[in-house]
Design a protein around this motif. Structure first.
Motif, short mmCIF file in Angstrom:
data_model
loop_
_atom_site.label_atom_id
_atom_site.label_comp_id
_atom_site.label_asym_id
_atom_site.label_seq_id
_atom_site.Cartn_x
_atom_site.Cartn_y
_atom_site.Cartn_z
N LEU A 1 9.55 8.92 -9.97
CA LEU A 1 8.59 7.89 -10.34
C LEU A 1 9.30 6.56 -10.60
O LEU A 1 8.84 5.50 -10.16
N ARG A 2 10.43 6.63 -11.26
CA ARG A 2 11.22 5.41 -11.50
C ARG A 2 11.64 4.79 -10.16
O ARG A 2 11.53 3.58 -9.96
N ALA A 3 12.07 5.61 -9.22
CA ALA A 3 12.49 5.11 -7.91
C ALA A 3 11.31 4.49 -7.15
O ALA A 3 11.47 3.46 -6.49
N ASN B 1 8.70 -0.57 -5.36
CA ASN B 1 7.56 -1.48 -5.46
C ASN B 1 8.02 -2.85 -5.96
O ASN B 1 7.63 -3.88 -5.41
N ASP B 2 8.87 -2.86 -6.99
CA ASP B 2 9.38 -4.13 -7.54
C ASP B 2 10.14 -4.90 -6.47
O ASP B 2 9.98 -6.12 -6.32
N GLU B 3 10.99 -4.19 -5.72
CA GLU B 3 11.78 -4.84 -4.69
C GLU B 3 10.89 -5.45 -3.60
O GLU B 3 11.07 -6.61 -3.22
N THR C 1 0.84 -1.19 0.00
CA THR C 1 0.00 0.00 0.00
C THR C 1 0.87 1.25 0.00
O THR C 1 0.61 2.20 -0.74
N ALA C 2 1.93 1.25 0.80
CA ALA C 2 2.85 2.39 0.83
C ALA C 2 3.51 2.58 -0.54
O ALA C 2 3.65 3.72 -1.01
N CYS C 3 3.88 1.48 -1.18
CA CYS C 3 4.47 1.57 -2.52
C CYS C 3 3.49 2.18 -3.52
O CYS C 3 3.85 3.06 -4.32
#
Length: 104
Positions: free
Chosen positions: A60-62, A67-69, A29-31
């Motif tokens: 935005l990329r970060a 999120n991916d991590e 949710t935070a991501c």
């Protein structure tokens, strides 16, 4: 706005999702919120502007990287080594998911 919902049984497709803990849900949710805030920081840019090849703003990329991590750690406890490992895990989970539905 309704709360974000994550589910391993309800969705528009049959994407396998591990069982999520309360911490997983909070982290995801935070991501999601960070991605939305990063997009909002570039208003009035459109989604097409924000995600244009070579044009994604760094914040935005970060946010997407984070999120991916988080998501990959939910799946295997670490980042995937490569796309092959990611696909193997997803197909393994999908096979188990559909096998249990067949048995039921």
């Amino acid at each position: 706005m309704p709360p974000h919902r994550y589910s391993n049984t309800i969705g528009w497709n049959t994407f396998p999702l591990p069982i999520l803990t309360a911490t997983n849900r909070r982290d995801l949710t935070a991501c999601a919120e960070n991605i939305l805030l990063a997009r909002e920081a570039h208003f009035p840019a459109t989604i097409a502007d924000l995600y244009a090849p070579g044009g994604m703003p760094e914040n935005l990329r970060a946010a997407h990287e984070r999120n991916d991590e988080v998501l990959e750690r939910i799946y295997i406890g670490r980042r995937f080594r490569n796309d092959t490992e990611r696909l193997e895990k997803l197909f393994d989970l999908y096979t188990k998911m559909t096998a249990s539905e067949t048995v039921a």
